[in-house]
Design an enzyme around this catalytic site. Structure first.
Site, PDB file in Angstrom:
ATOM      1  N   GLY A   1       3.795   8.832  -3.172  1.00 11.21           N
ATOM      2  CA  GLY A   1       3.729   8.076  -1.930  1.00 11.21           C
ATOM      3  C   GLY A   1       5.044   7.383  -1.676  1.00 11.21           C
ATOM      4  O   GLY A   1       6.095   7.816  -2.150  1.00 11.21           O
ATOM      5  N   SER A   2       4.979   6.292  -0.964  1.00 11.00           N
ATOM      6  CA  SER A   2       6.219   5.638  -0.542  1.00 11.00           C
ATOM      7  C   SER A   2       6.787   4.743  -1.644  1.00 11.00           C
ATOM      8  O   SER A   2       6.058   4.291  -2.536  1.00 11.00           O
ATOM      9  CB  SER A   2       5.935   4.789   0.692  1.00 11.00           C
ATOM     10  OG  SER A   2       4.966   3.821   0.373  1.00 11.00           O
ATOM     11  N   THR A   3       8.074   4.484  -1.557  1.00  7.20           N
ATOM     12  CA  THR A   3       8.737   3.630  -2.543  1.00  7.20           C
ATOM     13  C   THR A   3       8.149   2.209  -2.546  1.00  7.20           C
ATOM     14  O   THR A   3       7.883   1.663  -3.625  1.00  7.20           O
ATOM     15  CB  THR A   3      10.251   3.635  -2.294  1.00  7.20           C
ATOM     16  OG1 THR A   3      10.721   4.976  -2.526  1.00  7.20           O
ATOM     17  CG2 THR A   3      10.986   2.692  -3.231  1.00  7.20           C
TER      18      THR A   3
ATOM     19  N   GLU B   1      14.740   6.310   4.930  1.00  8.99           N
ATOM     20  CA  GLU B   1      13.957   7.538   4.985  1.00  8.99           C
ATOM     21  C   GLU B   1      13.213   7.560   6.320  1.00  8.99           C
ATOM     22  O   GLU B   1      12.433   6.645   6.616  1.00  8.99           O
ATOM     23  CB  GLU B   1      12.952   7.551   3.836  1.00  8.99           C
ATOM     24  CG  GLU B   1      12.160   8.826   3.775  1.00  8.99           C
ATOM     25  CD  GLU B   1      11.075   8.784   2.713  1.00  8.99           C
ATOM     26  OE1 GLU B   1      10.389   7.762   2.606  1.00  8.99           O
ATOM     27  OE2 GLU B   1      10.913   9.792   2.019  1.00  8.99           O
TER      28      GLU B   1
ATOM     29  N   GLY C   1       4.971   2.307  -4.368  1.00 13.49           N
ATOM     30  CA  GLY C   1       5.297   2.593  -5.770  1.00 13.49           C
ATOM     31  C   GLY C   1       5.687   1.316  -6.509  1.00 13.49           C
ATOM     32  O   GLY C   1       5.263   1.084  -7.648  1.00 13.49           O
TER      33      GLY C   1
ATOM     34  N   GLU D   1       6.154   9.608  -7.917  1.00 16.69           N
ATOM     35  CA  GLU D   1       6.989  10.427  -7.041  1.00 16.69           C
ATOM     36  C   GLU D   1       7.063   9.683  -5.728  1.00 16.69           C
ATOM     37  O   GLU D   1       6.075   9.578  -5.016  1.00 16.69           O
ATOM     38  CB  GLU D   1       6.346  11.796  -6.783  1.00 16.69           C
ATOM     39  CG  GLU D   1       5.919  12.539  -8.020  1.00 16.69           C
ATOM     40  CD  GLU D   1       7.072  13.103  -8.792  1.00 16.69           C
ATOM     41  OE1 GLU D   1       8.176  13.206  -8.218  1.00 16.69           O
ATOM     42  OE2 GLU D   1       6.889  13.397  -9.979  1.00 16.69           O
TER      43      GLU D   1
HETATM   44  P1  NDP Z   1       1.884   5.408   0.910  1.00 13.88           P
HETATM   45  O1  NDP Z   1       2.718   4.990  -0.235  1.00 13.88           O
HETATM   46  O2  NDP Z   1       1.547   4.434   1.945  1.00 13.88           O
HETATM   47  O3  NDP Z   1       0.478   5.980   0.386  1.00 13.88           O
HETATM   48  C1  NDP Z   1       0.353   6.864  -0.675  1.00 13.88           C
HETATM   49  C2  NDP Z   1      -1.036   6.726  -1.267  1.00 13.88           C
HETATM   50  O4  NDP Z   1      -1.154   5.436  -1.883  1.00 13.88           O
HETATM   51  C3  NDP Z   1      -2.158   6.784  -0.240  1.00 13.88           C
HETATM   52  O5  NDP Z   1      -3.282   7.391  -0.824  1.00 13.88           O
HETATM   53  C4  NDP Z   1      -2.436   5.319   0.043  1.00 13.88           C
HETATM   54  O6  NDP Z   1      -3.710   5.087   0.551  1.00 13.88           O
HETATM   55  C5  NDP Z   1      -2.275   4.733  -1.342  1.00 13.88           C
HETATM   56  N1  NDP Z   1      -1.972   3.309  -1.382  1.00 13.88           N
HETATM   57  C6  NDP Z   1      -1.460   2.516  -0.407  1.00 13.88           C
HETATM   58  N2  NDP Z   1      -1.303   1.259  -0.868  1.00 13.88           N
HETATM   59  C7  NDP Z   1      -1.721   1.267  -2.161  1.00 13.88           C
HETATM   60  C8  NDP Z   1      -1.798   0.285  -3.194  1.00 13.88           C
HETATM   61  N3  NDP Z   1      -1.395  -0.964  -2.997  1.00 13.88           N
HETATM   62  N4  NDP Z   1      -2.247   0.647  -4.402  1.00 13.88           N
HETATM   63  C9  NDP Z   1      -2.635   1.913  -4.636  1.00 13.88           C
HETATM   64  N5  NDP Z   1      -2.604   2.888  -3.703  1.00 13.88           N
HETATM   65  C10 NDP Z   1      -2.133   2.575  -2.488  1.00 13.88           C
HETATM   66  O7  NDP Z   1       2.622   6.664   1.422  1.00 13.88           O
HETATM   67  P2  NDP Z   1       2.188   7.593   2.598  1.00 13.88           P
HETATM   68  O8  NDP Z   1       0.818   8.095   2.387  1.00 13.88           O
HETATM   69  O9  NDP Z   1       2.451   6.845   3.842  1.00 13.88           O
HETATM   70  O10 NDP Z   1       3.197   8.830   2.398  1.00 13.88           O
HETATM   71  C11 NDP Z   1       4.480   8.813   2.897  1.00 13.88           C
HETATM   72  C12 NDP Z   1       5.472   8.436   1.839  1.00 13.88           C
HETATM   73  O11 NDP Z   1       5.202   9.132   0.620  1.00 13.88           O
HETATM   74  C13 NDP Z   1       6.869   8.790   2.227  1.00 13.88           C
HETATM   75  O12 NDP Z   1       7.706   7.690   2.046  1.00 13.88           O
HETATM   76  C14 NDP Z   1       7.280   9.912   1.274  1.00 13.88           C
HETATM   77  O13 NDP Z   1       8.622   9.882   0.951  1.00 13.88           O
HETATM   78  C15 NDP Z   1       6.416   9.696   0.085  1.00 13.88           C
HETATM   79  N6  NDP Z   1       6.087  10.967  -0.571  1.00 13.88           N
HETATM   80  C16 NDP Z   1       6.717  11.290  -1.724  1.00 13.88           C
HETATM   81  C17 NDP Z   1       6.479  12.494  -2.330  1.00 13.88           C
HETATM   82  C18 NDP Z   1       7.162  12.869  -3.607  1.00 13.88           C
HETATM   83  O14 NDP Z   1       6.839  13.890  -4.173  1.00 13.88           O
HETATM   84  N7  NDP Z   1       8.108  12.105  -4.088  1.00 13.88           N
HETATM   85  C19 NDP Z   1       5.544  13.465  -1.748  1.00 13.88           C
HETATM   86  C20 NDP Z   1       4.919  13.003  -0.552  1.00 13.88           C
HETATM   87  C21 NDP Z   1       5.200  11.800   0.007  1.00 13.88           C
HETATM   88  P3  NDP Z   1      -3.998   5.232   2.122  1.00 13.88           P
HETATM   89  O15 NDP Z   1      -2.983   6.171   2.693  1.00 13.88           O
HETATM   90  O16 NDP Z   1      -5.361   5.802   2.178  1.00 13.88           O
HETATM   91  O17 NDP Z   1      -3.870   3.870   2.705  1.00 13.88           O
END
Ligand code: NDP
Length: 796
Positions: free
Chosen positions: A245-247, A401, A250, A267
């Site tokens: 997900g997002s930095t 990004e 993370g 990631e």
């Molecule tokens: P987010 O980081 O917002 O979400 C990723 C996942 O984490 C979702 O399932 C989200 O739930 C969940 N989440 C959100 N907040 C929390 C928390 N506090 N604790 C635990 N889980 C949480 O990213 P996005 O879904 O918006 O994806 C886009 C981002 O992900 C981009 O910045 C992209 O660069 C990155 N990404 C990186 C990849 C890699 O391989 N390095 C691959 C794909 C994306 P919910 O969405 O249901 O709120």
């Protein structure tokens, strides 16, 4: 003419994939989806709160999912804990049969999966059908094989237990496959949290788990949003978290799991460079650029979003790129002829639109092809493919990004400048290099800070190859051998080491030293008196005075870090053979000091002569052991599905800060130090509580041909406090190993390192048995290196 005006195109005909099977499947779930827990769909507990799942191309509500509560997460973790007892004991072949059945079932329902992914995410059907699904199948099939060879590949490892997996919306099925295949192969059980924007393929996957008879509780899927993810991440029954997900999220997860002892792989985001050099095949490069930035509408973590082109070819390349972009079509994702679908959500649409506006406000020049937006874009979140020129490295759009179909273009004159521009980012996920000159391409590849480098190709992935980031793109790998290691833990024998007293041995003999010595630390290759003229008293095991040790202050730490950073380039450039020679010479010189070192070991710890000699001998062996790995552990070559040569190099991480172990003052100092420098890192080591041994090692570093700055040794009075400072305050320290025995310091190190997502390896209060370097090797070598996968087209 605006980008939204459609130009009459005589060649253009729509070719819509029939979505009927997907809508029939959705109609059969019209009451909404539940969670998948303990092998069946279960009604959510304690809430009726539901989230609407919408098609981003039309705004149509497709389904609803529950927002998972603490009770739901608890139930899922309990089911996974029960299932672990039997799943982890199945033979590799038994697990392989289930994983293979999942792969085949996905293949059999490939069309339905592709349709659902496209409806849910907005990505073109061509991409879900031809890119996502085949790779999903590949991940499960490859890991079926890995399940079978697990014991042969990793004899001293065992599964962790229940793993929590949190995935994003941009590749929901693919991310699930990347995480589930490896977890099942290694014998773990899973609680997966889907992204609330794209949960549909996860639900279909759950139906497949029922069909193939996957034992109840082995995989549990909890729906919900970030709050549900947070509950999973914090759950005490979960042994490891795998996050994509997002930095920013993370970083939150790093802090939330700090001190829990949970494994964590991450990631995160990226801002990947796409470098085109003079003499490159420009038509090939243009196709690569299109794929790199417009695949999945640019909602790709490793999207080639910064084009760096050599000045002499920039006009020609940009002209070709514009010409090619003029043929792109943005429209209904179910249309097999379109190239770019809909942004996944209103939020994402707004974010990308805002950044495009920001680029214009900051004076960058925007260009979008005319007439690319088809009529079908009227009701969805569609954005035209966009490029920016006149971009400076400090422009917001060059740094942030964007996660959309937006490319920023900058030029360079010399290769060195390209490397500098490429590395001028807080991310380090992937890069693409285009040059017909292989020595130029490999030279650039070797100097890029990225986990993956594609040469004359882009966006290549395979289950057999590590994929992962550096810097704020996260750490840990998915795929390949390291992907497996991230789901395994060490056997008990090498954990929780504590030396037992040995009453049968003769009592320690304490001879007072003949001459008074003022002890010095080493930084930058020279013996130094600590900066402040203050010292602390070091006492022997029997409470008598041993020696004064100069107190280390901030300036000493800073000098040591600077020396280590300065030494890095030269040291990583040495051959492995040369590094091994130096380590063996170090061992020879240590032998010469044997009597003194063994005596001091006994004085400090009160151990017997036999035990001290044992530790000394093991230290010499460890130096030879890690020397042996200096010119090995180079990396791997992977067999992938495409005609590509993929070499995954193990590269040094950089400056590693180490807080040495207390239980084994000599071995627990020398062994991690040698492992780190053997792989080309430089180190700043903080002695543990038996600092005299570290001080005994100081002169050895100076007479063993170790280049100045490669080994820096500090002996702070409170080395836990110094460890937190070194891990948190110095960005030049790329990774930190905390080998002391404090749980609380382990936790704090994980917290302070979250700010820049620094890699950490902490003891969690459990000491490792450094006598067993053989069993520790896999883990230590993983912690000492970063993988870099280099992809090159090869063969037919
Ligand atoms: P987010 O980081 O917002 O979400 C990723 C996942 O984490 C979702 O399932 C989200 O739930 C969940 N989440 C959100 N907040 C929390 C928390 N506090 N604790 C635990 N889980 C949480 O990213 P996005 O879904 O918006 O994806 C886009 C981002 O992900 C981009 O910045 C992209 O660069 C990155 N990404 C990186 C990849 C890699 O391989 N390095 C691959 C794909 C994306 P919910 O969405 O249901 O709120």
């Amino acid at each position: 003419m605006t980008a939204r005006t459609r130009v009459a195109d005589p060649v253009f005909t729509e070719s819509i994939e029939d979505p009927k099977s997907a809508f029939d499947w959705l109609a059969s779930h019209v009451a909404g989806f539940d969670h998948f827990i303990d092998g069946k769909f279960q009604t959510p507990s304690g809430t009726t709160d539901r989230i609407e799942v919408k098609n981003p191309a039309t705004g149509q509500v497709l389904a609803t999912i529950p927002r998972g509560t603490q009770q739901d997460v608890d139930a899922a973790v309990e089911a996974a804990t029960r299932a672990f007892q039997t799943w982890s004991k199945l033979s590799g072949f038994e697990r392989a049969k289930y994983i293979y059945a999942i792969a085949r079932s996905i293949r059999e329902q490939a069309r339905l999966f592709a349709l659902l992914e496209t409806l849910d995410n907005g990505k073109p059907i061509r991409e879900s059908r031809d890119a996502d699904i085949p790779l999903v199948v590949r991940h499960f099939e490859h890991h079926a094989g890995r399940a079978q060879t697990l014991r042969a590949d990793h004899p001293n490892k065992k599964p962790i237990g229940v793993v929590g997996q949190v995935i994003p919306w941009n590749f929901s099925l693919l991310m699930a496959a990347w995480k589930l295949g490896v977890a099942l192969a290694t014998g773990n059980t899973v609680v997966l949290k889907t992204a609330d924007l794209t949960p549909l393929t996860g639900m279909l996957l759950a139906e497949i788990f029922i069909d193939v008879g996957l034992p109840a509780g082995v995989v549990n899927i909890v729906n919900g949003d970030g709050s549900t993810g947070d509950m999973l991440v914090r759950h005490s029954g979960v042994g490891k978290i795998a996050f994509t997900g997002s930095t920013p999220v993370g970083k939150k997860i790093r802090v939330a799991t700090a001190g829990s002892g949970k494994g964590l792989t991450m990631e995160a985001g990226g801002k990947s460079p796409f470098i085109v050099c003079e003499g490159a095949d420009l038509h090939g490069a243009v196709e690569g650029i299109i794929n790199g930035i417009f695949f999945n509408k640019g909602e790709v973590c490793c999207a080639g979003s910064r084009l760096l082109v050599q000045e002499s070819i920039a006009p020609e390349l940009i002209a070709l790129l514009k010409k090619r972009m003029s043929r792109l079509r943005v429209g209904n994702p179910l249309d097999k002829t379109i190239d770019i679908g809909a942004m996944n959500s209103q939020t994402q649409f707004d974010k990308v639109t805002r950044l495009i506006a920001c680029g214009e406000e900051e004076g960058c020049t925007k260009w979008q092809p005319d007439g690319c937006m088809l009529d079908s874009t009227a009701n969805g979140f569609f954005i035209a493919p966009t490029i920016f020129t006149n971009v400076s490295p400090t422009s917001t759009i060059a740094r942030e990004e964007i996660f959309g179909p937006v490319l920023v273009i900058m030029t360079f004159r010399e290769v060195d400048e390209a490397v500098e521009l490429a590395n001028n980012t807080r991310y380090g996920l992937a890069a693409s290099v285009w040059s017909q000159c292989m020595d130029v391409a490999f030279d650039i590849a070797s100097r890029l800070e990225a986990g993956t480098v594609w040469i004359n190709c882009t966006n290549e992935f395979d289950a057999a190859v590590e994929f992962g980031g550096r810097r704020e793109s996260g750490w840990g790998s998915e795929g390949g051998d390291r992907g497996m290691l991230a789901y395994l833990t060490d056997a008990e024998a090498i954990r929780d080491y504590a030396r037992k007293p040995d009453p049968a041995d003769e009592a320690p003999v304490f001879d007072p030293p003949l001459l008074h010595r003022t002890r010095r630390i080493v930084a930058g290759g020279a013996l130094k008196r600590p900066d402040a003229d203050r010292c602390y008293r070091l006492l022997a095991a029997d409470g008598t005075f041993l020696c004064n040790v100069g107190e280390v202050n901030r300036k000493d730490v800073r000098n040591a870090v600077e020396a280590a950073a300065k030494a890095l380039l030269g040291w990583r450039g040495k051959t492995g053979h040369n590094r091994a020679q130096i380590l063996r010479f170090f061992a020879e010189n240590l032998c010469d000091a044997r009597h003194n070192i063994v005596e001091n070991l006994r004085r400090q710890t009160g151990i017997s002569l036999r035990q001290a000699n044992e530790e000394f001998n093991a230290s010499i062996e460890a130096l030879f052991w890690w020397a042996a790995y200096a010119d090995r552990n180079a990396g791997t070559v992977s067999r992938v599905c495409a005609p590509r040569l993929v070499t995954t190099l193990c590269e040094p991480i950089g400056v590693i800060g180490i807080r040495a172990c207390d239980e084994l003052p000599l071995l627990g100092f020398v062994s991690p130090m040698a492992a780190a420098i053997a792989q080309g890192n430089t180190v700043v080591i903080l002695a543990g509580k038996h600092a005299l041994t570290a001080l005994d090692i100081v002169p050895i570093t100076l007479c063993s041909d170790v280049p100045p700055g490669v080994i820096n040794i500090l002996t702070p009075q409170d080395s836990n406090k110094a460890a937190i400072m070194l891990a948190g305050k110095y960005d030049d320290v790329s990774a930190f190993w905390y080998l002391g025995r404090s749980w609380d310091t382990s936790r704090q190190i994980e917290i302070v390192s979250a700010d820049i997502l620094k890699r950490t390896w902490v003891s969690g209060g459990v000491s490792l048995n450094w006598f067993d370097h053989e069993s520790l090797s896999g883990r230590v070598l993983t912690e000492a290196t970063n993988p870099k996968a280099i992809w090159v087209p090869f063969g037919a």
